[in-house]
Design an enzyme around this catalytic site. Structure first.
Site, PDB file in Angstrom:
ATOM      1  N   SER A   1     -32.083  21.363 -73.565  1.00  0.00           N
ATOM      2  CA  SER A   1     -31.746  22.673 -73.039  1.00  0.00           C
ATOM      3  C   SER A   1     -32.997  23.365 -72.494  1.00  0.00           C
ATOM      4  O   SER A   1     -34.099  23.160 -73.005  1.00  0.00           O
ATOM      5  CB  SER A   1     -31.143  23.516 -74.165  1.00  0.00           C
TER       6      SER A   1
ATOM      7  N   CYS B   1     -38.082  28.450 -72.356  1.00  0.00           N
ATOM      8  CA  CYS B   1     -39.274  29.048 -71.772  1.00  0.00           C
ATOM      9  C   CYS B   1     -40.501  28.702 -72.609  1.00  0.00           C
ATOM     10  O   CYS B   1     -40.482  28.856 -73.836  1.00  0.00           O
ATOM     11  CB  CYS B   1     -39.121  30.561 -71.659  1.00  0.00           C
TER      12      CYS B   1
ATOM     13  N   GLN C   1     -33.390  24.995 -64.174  1.00  0.00           N
ATOM     14  CA  GLN C   1     -32.620  26.224 -64.346  1.00  0.00           C
ATOM     15  C   GLN C   1     -33.202  27.302 -63.437  1.00  0.00           C
ATOM     16  O   GLN C   1     -34.373  27.661 -63.563  1.00  0.00           O
ATOM     17  CB  GLN C   1     -32.656  26.692 -65.801  1.00  0.00           C
TER      18      GLN C   1
ATOM     19  N   TYR D   1     -30.076  38.311 -69.075  1.00  0.00           N
ATOM     20  CA  TYR D   1     -30.821  38.321 -67.822  1.00  0.00           C
ATOM     21  C   TYR D   1     -29.904  38.756 -66.677  1.00  0.00           C
ATOM     22  O   TYR D   1     -28.761  39.153 -66.910  1.00  0.00           O
ATOM     23  CB  TYR D   1     -31.487  36.965 -67.599  1.00  0.00           C
TER      24      TYR D   1
ATOM     25  N   ARG E   1     -34.487  23.761 -79.903  1.00  0.00           N
ATOM     26  CA  ARG E   1     -35.527  23.757 -80.939  1.00  0.00           C
ATOM     27  C   ARG E   1     -35.575  22.439 -81.697  1.00  0.00           C
ATOM     28  O   ARG E   1     -36.638  22.049 -82.189  1.00  0.00           O
ATOM     29  CB  ARG E   1     -35.296  24.930 -81.890  1.00  0.00           C
TER      30      ARG E   1
END
Length: 390
Positions: A49, A52, A126, A216, A358
């Site tokens: 995934s 950032c 992305q 966002y 993660r």
């Protein structure tokens, strides 16, 4: 890339191999079965995934990113989607975010794409605009203690006077109040997403994901908590999804027909009166005919009042809701941490892809561990690492 070639005796990472003494290939768990998306085939159902990393200068990826994403390709992921890449400089979350607003950004991405492709890993990007959650400190550089502010001043690399959103509503107390976008500015942002998509194609990416989650810009147009416009981009459900529909339509027109398009959505604001799963299902009904191939089911990030019941697989129900109503492919994400859990999600028909974030940071070889957890022994490690196979 290497001074040798892949072969049946020296296969690429993730390649199923014939077990010793066998004459036929055994059926693999669904997690390790391929998935075809238009002309692109994923070698398994495990994707990295977007995350950032806050490690760019002026939007440029660097050696860190090549190593960071490269480790996931070596670890057997079928798909690696690079972090949110801003289509405008003021669309970055922080001064250290990745960018795709300039042709000069293409070369750095191409190095990452080439490395992924050399390991039979599909490379995605992305495309994003942070909207009202822009000009922030990187998380590990954030101010601490009384009087701390989340946003950067100009002398700290920020752009506090150029933060934008659908309405002049800050994310929370102490946050910047965004400038309400004009219709002309909305059109410019859509044009910049289109330009970003064209650059992604030049860099060699196999798919695009449009970031419509986590508070966002795209998400903030969808939610009535952040969108209180009185024109055709606000108010009713149809008006609040208008920006999303126009954006997807414009990007799909320039993104080749044979390549997949993903959309990441926050399927719930987890806040009373906000965006929810029912509205997400309605939006997906509009997106599928526009050429969206996979809905990436995330949630939250819209405001500080969210109450998220975090736990193993806590966002999988959103994927289930979508699949109950539509013939849509979905990706499940959120505290999916082992092979048996991932396999059950797929076997139950709750999702078609498993995304992990993660867990890949904790274990870049998560697919290889999932393989062992499911009792699979006939999938190749990277040749250089093959001696480590148990």
């Amino acid at each position: 890339m290497y001074p040798w070639s892949y072969s049946p005796l020296n296969p690429c990472v993730g390649t199923p191999t014939l077990p010793r003494g066998a004459t036929t290939m055994p059926t693999l768990p669904k997690l390790f079965q391929p998935l075809k998306l238009r002309s692109v085939t994923l070698k398994n159902r495990i994707g990295v995934s977007p995350m950032c990393m806050y490690s760019c200068k002026d939007g440029f990826t660097n050696d860190f990113h090549l190593v960071h994403y490269g480790q996931f390709a070596l670890g057997g992921a079928a798909l690696v989607i690079t972090e949110a890449s801003a289509v405008q400089p003021n669309g970055r979350i922080s001064p250290h975010d990745a960018g795709i607003w300039s042709d000069d950004h293409i070369a750095g991405y191409r190095d990452i794409v080439d490395f992924c492709h050399n390991h039979n890993t599909v490379a995605g990007i992305q495309l994003a605009h942070a909207g009202r959650k822009a000009s922030l400190f990187s998380p590990f550089l954030a101010q601490r203690g009384p009087g701390a502010r989340p946003w950067c001043k100009v002398e700290e690399g920020g752009w506090p006077d150029n933060v934008v959103g659908p309405s002049p509503i800050p994310w929370g107390p102490g946050w910047l109040t965004p400038h309400e976008l004009t219709k002309t500015e909305i059109k410019q942002i859509i044009d910049d997403f289109v330009a970003g998509a064209k650059r992604a194609l030049t860099a060699g990416f196999d798919l695009i994901e449009l970031h419509g989650a986590h508070g966002y810009l795209l998400h903030s147009f969808l939610s009535p908590l952040s969108n209180q416009r009185t024109d055709e981009y606000g108010g009713s459900f149809e008006n609040r999804i208008r920006f999303c529909i126009e954006l997807v339509t414009a990007v799909r027109k320039v993104w080749p027909e044979h390549l997949p398009l993903f959309v990441r959505l926050s399927c719930s604001d987890w806040t009373e009166g906000g965006w929810d799963s029912e509205q997400t299902v309605q939006l997906v009904e509009r997106l599928l005919p526009l050429g969206v191939d996979v809905v990436d089911c995330s949630s939250g990030g819209q405001n500080e009042n969210q109450k998220i019941p975090i736990g193993p697989g806590y966002q999988v129900p959103f994927s289930i809701d979508i699949k109950a109503k539509h013939k849509s492919l979905t990706a499940a994400i959120g505290m999916i941490t082992d092979g048996k859990q991932a396999e059950k999600i797929l076997q139950d028909g709750s999702a078609d892809l498993i995304f992990a974030a993660r867990e890949f940071l904790r274990d870049p070889h998560f697919p290889m561990r999932a393989m062992r957890e499911l009792g699979v022994r006939n999938i190749a490690f990277a040749p250089q690492y093959s001696r480590s196979k148990l």
